[in-house]
Design a protein around this motif. Structure first.
Motif, short mmCIF file in Angstrom:
data_model
loop_
_atom_site.label_atom_id
_atom_site.label_comp_id
_atom_site.label_asym_id
_atom_site.label_seq_id
_atom_site.Cartn_x
_atom_site.Cartn_y
_atom_site.Cartn_z
N TRP A 8 0.86 -1.18 0.00
CA TRP A 8 0.00 0.00 0.00
C TRP A 8 0.89 1.23 0.00
CZ3 TRP A 8 -4.34 -1.09 4.10
CH2 TRP A 8 -5.14 -2.15 3.64
N GLN A 20 -4.00 10.32 -2.09
CA GLN A 20 -4.67 9.04 -2.30
C GLN A 20 -3.89 7.93 -1.63
OE1 GLN A 20 -4.59 8.78 -6.59
NE2 GLN A 20 -6.69 9.52 -6.73
N CYS A 22 -3.18 4.00 -2.44
CA CYS A 22 -3.28 2.96 -3.47
C CYS A 22 -3.15 1.61 -2.77
CB CYS A 22 -2.17 3.10 -4.50
SG CYS A 22 -2.22 4.67 -5.34
N LEU A 23 -4.21 0.82 -2.83
CA LEU A 23 -4.18 -0.51 -2.22
C LEU A 23 -3.61 -1.54 -3.19
CD1 LEU A 23 -7.64 -0.50 -0.42
CD2 LEU A 23 -5.44 0.36 0.39
N ASP A 24 -3.92 -1.37 -4.47
CA ASP A 24 -3.35 -2.20 -5.53
C ASP A 24 -3.54 -1.44 -6.84
OD1 ASP A 24 -6.01 -2.81 -6.53
OD2 ASP A 24 -6.13 -4.44 -5.07
N SER A 26 -5.74 -1.60 -9.09
CA SER A 26 -7.11 -1.23 -9.45
C SER A 26 -7.89 -0.56 -8.32
CB SER A 26 -7.87 -2.47 -9.91
OG SER A 26 -7.94 -3.42 -8.85
N THR A 27 -7.36 -0.54 -7.10
CA THR A 27 -8.08 0.05 -5.97
C THR A 27 -7.30 1.23 -5.41
OG1 THR A 27 -8.88 -2.16 -5.42
CG2 THR A 27 -9.19 -0.44 -3.77
N VAL A 28 -7.86 2.41 -5.65
CA VAL A 28 -7.27 3.66 -5.17
C VAL A 28 -8.33 4.39 -4.38
CG1 VAL A 28 -6.21 5.84 -5.84
CG2 VAL A 28 -5.74 3.78 -7.17
N LEU A 29 -8.02 4.73 -3.14
CA LEU A 29 -8.94 5.47 -2.29
C LEU A 29 -8.49 6.91 -2.19
CD1 LEU A 29 -9.27 2.88 0.61
CD2 LEU A 29 -10.84 3.22 -1.30
N GLN A 77 -13.59 4.05 3.21
CA GLN A 77 -13.50 5.45 2.79
C GLN A 77 -13.56 6.38 4.00
OE1 GLN A 77 -12.57 5.78 -0.68
NE2 GLN A 77 -12.64 7.83 0.10
#
Length: 176
Positions: A8, A20, A22-24, A26-29, A77
């Motif tokens: 992460w 932001q 970035c968890l991977d 395709s997954t960005v919070l 979130q």
């Protein structure tokens, strides 16, 4: 259950200018906070930094606090926003004039669901109090008394006398 991954990382979104996580691939919070809203930041514009163990622990603490209060789809979130607000954000300006007086007869406990009412009403999470000041995270959009639309996950600082208790937390979870 969510497990922290050592991959992460923090980054700034160049298009939105916001911090932001970035968890991977395709997954960005998105934290929702831009550079000028931060008193300090884990990264600078254009750079990337790993999520530290300290920040990961704080994120997990926030998730645990939110477990029974917000829908699962919103929990990560909210946890990210709360962690960033608590540890990186500049102090918020009080916005009590945006809302009607509430019905709370006393200062409510941290991590309580509350209602804020302007021209419309919205559920919010009370996450910190200091004296008669309350910090809330909006869980729904709300139109203030001045006509301004505040989006979900906005940080709002108000006097505690603007809050009304939200009576049924489980009904909120079921409605999401």
């Amino acid at each position: 259950m969510l497990f922290i991954n050592p991959n992460w990382r923090w980054q700034f979104c160049p298009q939105q200018g916001t911090l932001q996580l970035c968890l991977d691939e395709s997954t960005v919070l998105c934290s929702g906070l831009c550079q000028k809203q931060l008193r300090h930041s884990p990264v600078t514009q254009g750079s990337v930094a790993a999520l530290t163990l300290e920040h990961a622990g704080l994120l997990m603490e926030q998730l645990e606090q939110l477990e029974s209060l917000v829908p699962d789809a919103l929990a990560m979130q909210c946890a990210l926003r709360l962690m960033v607000i608590r540890h990186f954000a500049a102090a918020a300006v009080q916005k009590s004039h945006y809302f009607h007086f509430g019905t709370a007869s006393r200062v409510l406990a941290d991590y309580s669901l509350v209602m804020l009412a302007g021209q419309s009403q919205a559920k919010a999470l009370l996450f910190a109090t200091e004296g008669q000041t309350a910090d809330c995270l909006l869980l729904e959009s709300v139109q203030t008394l001045t006509g301004k639309e505040l989006s979900p996950l906005s940080h709002v600082r108000v006097l505690a006398n603007r809050l009304s208790p939200f009576s049924s937390g489980s009904a909120y979870l079921l409605s999401a």
